[in-house]
Scaffold this active site. Structure first.
Site, mmCIF file in Angstrom:
data_model
loop_
_atom_site.group_PDB
_atom_site.id
_atom_site.type_symbol
_atom_site.label_atom_id
_atom_site.label_comp_id
_atom_site.label_asym_id
_atom_site.label_seq_id
_atom_site.Cartn_x
_atom_site.Cartn_y
_atom_site.Cartn_z
ATOM 1 N N LYS A 44 -124.676 -80.512 59.189
ATOM 2 C CA LYS A 44 -123.254 -80.663 58.889
ATOM 3 C C LYS A 44 -122.730 -79.789 57.802
ATOM 4 C CE LYS A 44 -122.664 -83.752 62.127
ATOM 5 N NZ LYS A 44 -123.670 -83.640 62.858
ATOM 6 N N ASP A 120 -118.226 -84.864 67.421
ATOM 7 C CA ASP A 120 -118.513 -86.377 66.792
ATOM 8 C C ASP A 120 -117.944 -86.434 65.686
ATOM 9 O OD1 ASP A 120 -120.311 -84.195 66.090
ATOM 10 O OD2 ASP A 120 -121.685 -85.637 64.890
ATOM 11 N N ASP A 121 -117.765 -87.726 65.139
ATOM 12 C CA ASP A 121 -117.184 -87.895 63.704
ATOM 13 C C ASP A 121 -115.749 -87.144 63.429
ATOM 14 O OD1 ASP A 121 -119.195 -89.580 63.404
ATOM 15 O OD2 ASP A 121 -120.328 -87.880 62.169
#
Length: 726
Positions: A44, A120-121
């Site tokens: 990330k 995602d997220d």
């Protein structure tokens, strides 16, 4: 055409410092040796994987990636490059699609032929342009993913990570989720879909739950397993075995990846046991947790004796100048500084044993499960706290020489002797851990030492603190006042967190069982869902009740505080509300806001106040006689929007958290929201904070928020602080 190969390997998909090239090359070698076949690149904190996904890699970065891909191929490991464009992509934008295609073309040029796209997220609300183009958020992702898949020539391995990537995030549940259903029907059938299980960090993953998911996704999923991940709580370390996943699960999957600890060197046991679990699919090997754990610990113990320095070079066996070595020995023998990795370089003591490393693993085990050593220690402390009154009673009887009840005195004496015996055993256990820490600092593998040292040192320090506290239980005359700063000086997760809460706990043992052993400190930040309204309103009410120290306040209008503090955001901008949950699915905070404060307050006045005033009439009696409910109701009529602040600070935030939420989690959530606002063009954000909430004010201030004092509309009950985002 999709590959028939069952994917099993490691995803580097955590938040935090990415692994180095040398660490990844070591990983490839171990994976090949252990029978794993796939590595997925998706750290990330590689900006060009996520935050700056539109940017191509520089020549130097590209050369590094090309070399990494080649290293994977040399070990016969499939290299999958993952990109995460969901943070700011406009799904209907031809320009953004070109950015995405150009980026993946560059990666193909490095020799990569397998890809993944992550959503995602991220925020689950589309911009107006996308809303006009697509029926739903899921439909937009399907369109982009299918187009990219076909553009890349329909590679044999192509994976998709959905926004609803676990059952806890499925709205309203897996079976009835429109999002998952749309993904299942719309995505090309050869695209694999990733899933983390019941939760982000799942205690168990059952075959039944995966079969239910299969029917929705219309394919076998690929598991992204966070069982050993620790990026959500850096005070946590998970060294235990791969567990609580039945081997039969693999028959219902197309693959499985483990996303391990951020500290690469500490992942030996997690990845090794995971590899043995995966082998059971093809070899018929029966996976026995205790046996594979013992095998992995024995193998890892050997690593501690391999001489290594942080730069990867082997330590020299002999120094050219023997006198220098002698001088160093003399200096260390006379050195009175506290022991630390930096000043403890002796290597002539006994090597670390399998028993030592097993102790280490059992102290830092799994997210929702402690190892044997940790459980034994917790049980000892719990018993000592429960039975310390016998010692006090015995001493009191002895001091007063009361002979009226000899039998009771003898009983207390026996109980006190047992308490002393167990306390001595507890101190011995703590000493063993401390001595292990001393031996650990002499190991020749300094790379391993530096990664694990702080965890062991913190635990050792807390245990000595705990010994002192327990001693004071039976010696109350020595009790000194302890400041709140001492009670709050440690914030840890996992076993270390449980030990600390035992130190400061003033509750009985039943409360301890409920509040610590069942709580893994695994906090989840997720978007607001409609069913959250009631829970968040209760949180608002509870906070106000605690401030007034009056349980009866607002009993006639229990929703009025929620309507005042949160209702407008739910009605106008639910996409900017994020909810904080612990691992028991308990909501313990929220953070909301508006991208454009001026527009928000215009709609607040024209839309929200119009309906809220129908619900709460303006009080007409004398102000002095107003009830608390009427005081709040009047705020809906006596309202001046703080729109002048938006000239310098476009956006604003509102926050509320339970006192139990660690400061680092609050900061992470605030930072997440600020990043979302900045990505959408905000140049600053402000927030109003109740004057009584000094802790929250301090947290915002520590992140760079400054006081705004020159605004006439400000109330006496609140202060405004703000931060620039440029």
């Amino acid at each position: 055409m999709a590959s028939n190969k069952f994917l099993c390997g490691v995803v580097e998909g955590f938040y935090g410092k990415p692994w180095s090239f040398e660490q990844r090359r070591t990983l490839f070698s171990n994976m090949a040796k252990w029978g794993l076949n796939t590595y997925m690149y998706g750290p990330k904190d590689d900006e060009k994987h996520r935050a700056a996904w539109k940017q191509t890699y520089s020549k130097r970065e590209g050369d590094s990636l090309r070399t990494l891909i080649r290293a994977a191929e040399e070990s016969d490991i499939l290299f999958i490059y993952a990109i995460s464009p969901g943070v700011d992509i406009t799904y209907s934008s031809n320009r953004d699609m070109k950015f995405l295609k150009d980026k993946l073309d560059q990666i193909r040029g490095f020799g990569c032929n397998a890809f993944a796209i992550f959503f995602d997220d991220i925020d689950n609300v589309m911009c107006l342009q996308d809303q006009e183009e697509f029926e739903s958020f899921a439909a937009a992702q399907v369109a982009v993913t299918n187009e990219i898949y076909k553009y890349l020539g329909m590679p044999a391995n192509f994976l998709f990570c959905p926004t609803e990537y676990c059952a806890a995030r499925a709205d309203p549940n897996v079976k009835d989720s429109k999002y998952l259903s749309t993904i299942g029907v719309g995505l090309h059938s050869d695209i694999d879909i990733m899933w983390t299980g019941p939760k982000v960090v799942s205690t168990n993953i059952s075959v039944e739950s995966i079969l239910e998911l299969q029917s929705v996704l219309q394919r076998k999923p690929v598991i992204w397993d966070n069982i050993h991940a620790n990026d959500y709580e850096q005070g946590r370390l998970n060294l235990g075995p791969y567990d609580c996943r039945p081997a039969e699960l693999m028959e219902s999957l197309n693959g499985i990846f483990t996303n391990p600890n951020c500290e690469f060197e500490l992942n030996f046991v997690p990845i090794r046991t995971f590899s043995l679990w995966c082998q059971s699919k093809h070899t018929g090997f029966k996976y026995d947790v205790e046996k594979v754990l013992e095998q992995s610990i024995r193998e890892w113990t050997e690593e501690f004796s391999i001489p290594r320095l942080p730069d990867g070079y082997l330590l020299e066996a002999d120094l050219s100048d023997a006198n220098v070595n002698e001088d160093m020995d003399d200096e260390m023998q006379s050195d009175s500084r506290p022991i630390s990795p930096a000043n403890s370089m002796e290597t002539d003591k006994d090597e670390l044993t399998v028993k030592d490393i097993r102790l280490l693993v059992e102290l830092f085990y799994l997210p929702q499960k402690h190892g044997k050593a940790a459980n034994d220690l917790l049980a000892q402390v719990k018993w000592l706290k429960s039975n310390h009154t016998f010692v006090s009673s015995c001493r009191k009887s002895t001091n007063t020489a009361n002979t009226s009840n000899i039998d009771q005195c003898e009983s207390d004496y026996v109980a006190a002797k047992e308490w002393d015996k167990r306390f001595s055993k507890f101190r011995s256990t703590c000493q063993i851990i401390h001595q292990f820490g001393d031996r650990l600092m002499t190991c020749r593998n300094r790379v391993l030492l530096y990664e694990v040292y702080n965890y062991v040192a913190d635990l050792s320090g807390i245990l000595y603190h705990l010994i002192s506290r327990i001693h004071l239980l039976v010696n109350p005359e020595k009790q000194e006042k302890r400041s709140n700063s001492e009670n709050n000086s440690f914030r840890y997760g996992g076993f270390v967190g449980d030990i600390h809460r035992l130190i400061v706990s003033t509750e009985n043992c039943d409360d301890y069982e409920e509040s610590t052993l069942r709580n893994s400190d695994a906090f989840v930040i997720r978007p607001f869902l409609p069913p959250d309204k009631e829970t968040l309103y209760d949180l608002c009410l509870k906070s106000s009740i605690e401030n007034f120290n009056n349980d009866e306040i607002y009993k006639n209008e229990p929703e009025i505080i929620g309507d005042r503090d949160l209702g407008a955001y739910i009605y106008l901008h639910p996409e900017y509300i994020y909810v904080l949950e612990d691992d028991r699915d308990r909501v313990c905070g929220y953070l909301c806001g508006a991208l454009d404060s001026k527009q928000f307050y215009e709609r607040y006045e024209s839309e929200w106040l119009a309906q809220i005033r129908d619900r709460y009439p303006q009080p007409e009696s004398d102000i002095a006689s107003w009830t608390p409910e009427e005081i709040v109701a009047n705020s809906f009529y006596d309202f001046t929007p703080p729109t002048d602040v938006s000239v310098l600070y476009l956006s604003h935030l509102e926050a509320r958290f339970d006192p139990c939420v660690p400061e680092k989690v609050i900061k992470r959530m605030i930072q997440f929201m600020l990043e979302q606002l900045k990505l959408k063009g905000s140049y600053g954000a402000s927030t109003l904070i109740d004057l009584w909430n000094t802790n929250l004010r301090r947290i915002f201030a520590s992140m760079g928020f400054i006081d705004l004092q020159d605004y006439s509309w400000m109330s006496k009950e609140k202060s405004m602080i703000a931060i620039k985002l440029i």
